[in-house]
Write a protein that holds these residues in place. Sequence first.
Motif, PDB file in Angstrom:
ATOM      1  N   GLU A  38     -32.345 -21.753  38.273  1.00 24.75           N
ATOM      2  CA  GLU A  38     -31.083 -21.643  37.509  1.00 24.75           C
ATOM      3  C   GLU A  38     -30.235 -22.907  37.659  1.00 24.75           C
ATOM      4  O   GLU A  38     -29.008 -22.838  37.643  1.00 24.75           O
ATOM      5  CB  GLU A  38     -30.264 -20.422  37.965  1.00 24.75           C
ATOM      6  N   ASN A  39     -30.874 -24.065  37.764  1.00 27.19           N
ATOM      7  CA  ASN A  39     -30.148 -25.307  38.049  1.00 27.19           C
ATOM      8  C   ASN A  39     -29.893 -26.075  36.747  1.00 27.19           C
ATOM      9  O   ASN A  39     -30.637 -26.974  36.375  1.00 27.19           O
ATOM     10  CB  ASN A  39     -30.944 -26.154  39.040  1.00 27.19           C
ATOM     11  N   LEU A  40     -28.839 -25.668  36.047  1.00 28.63           N
ATOM     12  CA  LEU A  40     -28.468 -26.316  34.788  1.00 28.63           C
ATOM     13  C   LEU A  40     -27.777 -27.647  35.080  1.00 28.63           C
ATOM     14  O   LEU A  40     -26.752 -27.691  35.758  1.00 28.63           O
ATOM     15  CB  LEU A  40     -27.534 -25.405  33.981  1.00 28.63           C
ATOM     16  N   VAL A  41     -28.348 -28.722  34.544  1.00 22.54           N
ATOM     17  CA  VAL A  41     -27.822 -30.066  34.789  1.00 22.54           C
ATOM     18  C   VAL A  41     -26.844 -30.468  33.693  1.00 22.54           C
ATOM     19  O   VAL A  41     -25.762 -30.988  33.964  1.00 22.54           O
ATOM     20  CB  VAL A  41     -28.973 -31.088  34.882  1.00 22.54           C
ATOM     21  N   ARG A  42     -27.220 -30.252  32.435  1.00 15.31           N
ATOM     22  CA  ARG A  42     -26.335 -30.583  31.325  1.00 15.31           C
ATOM     23  C   ARG A  42     -26.761 -29.801  30.096  1.00 15.31           C
ATOM     24  O   ARG A  42     -27.852 -29.220  30.044  1.00 15.31           O
ATOM     25  CB  ARG A  42     -26.300 -32.079  31.044  1.00 15.31           C
ATOM     26  N   MET A  43     -25.919 -29.853  29.081  1.00 15.03           N
ATOM     27  CA  MET A  43     -26.166 -29.156  27.821  1.00 15.03           C
ATOM     28  C   MET A  43     -25.745 -30.070  26.683  1.00 15.03           C
ATOM     29  O   MET A  43     -24.719 -30.764  26.785  1.00 15.03           O
ATOM     30  CB  MET A  43     -25.368 -27.853  27.802  1.00 15.03           C
ATOM     31  N   SER A  98     -30.610 -39.665  26.903  1.00 18.72           N
ATOM     32  CA  SER A  98     -31.030 -38.833  28.034  1.00 18.72           C
ATOM     33  C   SER A  98     -29.838 -38.254  28.793  1.00 18.72           C
ATOM     34  O   SER A  98     -29.972 -37.224  29.462  1.00 18.72           O
ATOM     35  CB  SER A  98     -31.914 -39.645  28.986  1.00 18.72           C
ATOM     36  N   ASP A  99     -28.668 -38.894  28.694  1.00 18.59           N
ATOM     37  CA  ASP A  99     -27.481 -38.346  29.364  1.00 18.59           C
ATOM     38  C   ASP A  99     -26.639 -37.473  28.438  1.00 18.59           C
ATOM     39  O   ASP A  99     -25.515 -37.105  28.774  1.00 18.59           O
ATOM     40  CB  ASP A  99     -26.633 -39.470  29.973  1.00 18.59           C
ATOM     41  N   MET A 127     -40.575 -32.185  28.785  1.00 14.98           N
ATOM     42  CA  MET A 127     -40.285 -32.824  30.055  1.00 14.98           C
ATOM     43  C   MET A 127     -39.415 -34.045  29.815  1.00 14.98           C
ATOM     44  O   MET A 127     -39.582 -34.773  28.834  1.00 14.98           O
ATOM     45  CB  MET A 127     -41.578 -33.266  30.749  1.00 14.98           C
ATOM     46  N   MET A 128     -38.495 -34.285  30.737  1.00 13.18           N
ATOM     47  CA  MET A 128     -37.689 -35.490  30.700  1.00 13.18           C
ATOM     48  C   MET A 128     -38.060 -36.336  31.910  1.00 13.18           C
ATOM     49  O   MET A 128     -39.241 -36.442  32.243  1.00 13.18           O
ATOM     50  CB  MET A 128     -36.208 -35.133  30.643  1.00 13.18           C
ATOM     51  N   GLU A 129     -37.090 -36.944  32.562  1.00 15.25           N
ATOM     52  CA  GLU A 129     -37.400 -37.704  33.767  1.00 15.25           C
ATOM     53  C   GLU A 129     -37.924 -36.740  34.824  1.00 15.25           C
ATOM     54  O   GLU A 129     -37.745 -35.518  34.706  1.00 15.25           O
ATOM     55  CB  GLU A 129     -36.149 -38.420  34.261  1.00 15.25           C
ATOM     56  N   PRO A 130     -38.633 -37.236  35.844  1.00 12.90           N
ATOM     57  CA  PRO A 130     -39.248 -36.337  36.818  1.00 12.90           C
ATOM     58  C   PRO A 130     -38.292 -35.280  37.350  1.00 12.90           C
ATOM     59  O   PRO A 130     -37.196 -35.589  37.807  1.00 12.90           O
ATOM     60  CB  PRO A 130     -39.702 -37.291  37.928  1.00 12.90           C
ATOM     61  N   ILE A 141     -30.706 -28.695  29.796  1.00 14.92           N
ATOM     62  CA  ILE A 141     -31.578 -29.454  30.690  1.00 14.92           C
ATOM     63  C   ILE A 141     -31.435 -28.859  32.076  1.00 14.92           C
ATOM     64  O   ILE A 141     -30.322 -28.759  32.628  1.00 14.92           O
ATOM     65  CB  ILE A 141     -31.229 -30.952  30.679  1.00 14.92           C
ATOM     66  N   PHE A 142     -32.591 -28.455  32.622  1.00 12.61           N
ATOM     67  CA  PHE A 142     -32.618 -27.839  33.948  1.00 12.61           C
ATOM     68  C   PHE A 142     -33.404 -28.719  34.921  1.00 12.61           C
ATOM     69  O   PHE A 142     -34.383 -29.366  34.536  1.00 12.61           O
ATOM     70  CB  PHE A 142     -33.310 -26.469  33.891  1.00 12.61           C
TER      71      PHE A 142
END
Length: 297
Positions: A23-28, A68-69, A275-278, A293-294
Amino acid sequence: MFRETHTFNNKWKLSGIHKIHYENLVRMVGGFGTIPGKLIWPTSVTTSPDGDLVVKDSGTGHIQIYSSDGRFKQRFPYWFEPIKGLGDVTCMRSGVILVTNGTRVIQLFSKDGELIHELKSPKLTWPYSYGITVMQSNKIAVSDWSDGGKVNIIGVDWRMNAILKTNAIEGFHRPVRIAVSKNEDLLVAEGQLFGRFQGCCIKVIDKERHLKKTIGPRYGKTFRFENPSGITVDTHGNIFVADEEKNCIVMFNPDSTLSTVIVSEGLQGPGGLSMMEPGLLAVADCYNHCVKIFRYK
């Protein structure tokens, strides 16, 4: 809501995962709207060689591109689908964007949004195209629903943008999106888009184009696919599946002996995955009108 016990199995380390994030949402990116940068029905997503997110919005008939950001960069139209939600988007190593939209035509766009060419040929006989992926050999694989379901392997002369040969793999039931592993295995999600049919699983096809194994409908000790709708693979061969009915994302190790639900909250109709960055996974969250993006490791 899932109630999975998150006990780390050290066997995950064999596929490059030393810690699993849940459940680690980084951005939307996106959000509801029709203006540039906003989304209505984001159904598919891919990552360009430059790391940009390329999103197919079936609600507005546009391809939208984000850095990507998460910064909006541009959008451009493609043909609307004859049936909403059909079709997919993927990128070649050159940056050319390939779009299917439920017809017999595959559109090729430059990364600046210019329509380069439309791949079409009497050799393309399917009524409804769906998923698309580019293989290591630069052939493309397209799923269609004729005769229950097929995956078509298409050889293309990319200098002339001409279709050379097609080869159909049969024996599917409503195949939707496709991913390809680094050893050229095809992973095909069989979904349940318009009612309950056979399938509800992931079929793995080896490079000789034979069925290698089937993942599902049941997986783990207590879980079952309801509508696997999106699929992707990371560089270590870990497999990620979106279940549109259960609104979750499942991760499998390369031989599918391990599985865990990494996202079970906050999704409504997840579809395409990329997939995005590792360690980062992009999810087209259709009915929340965004791409999320999780972090998974």
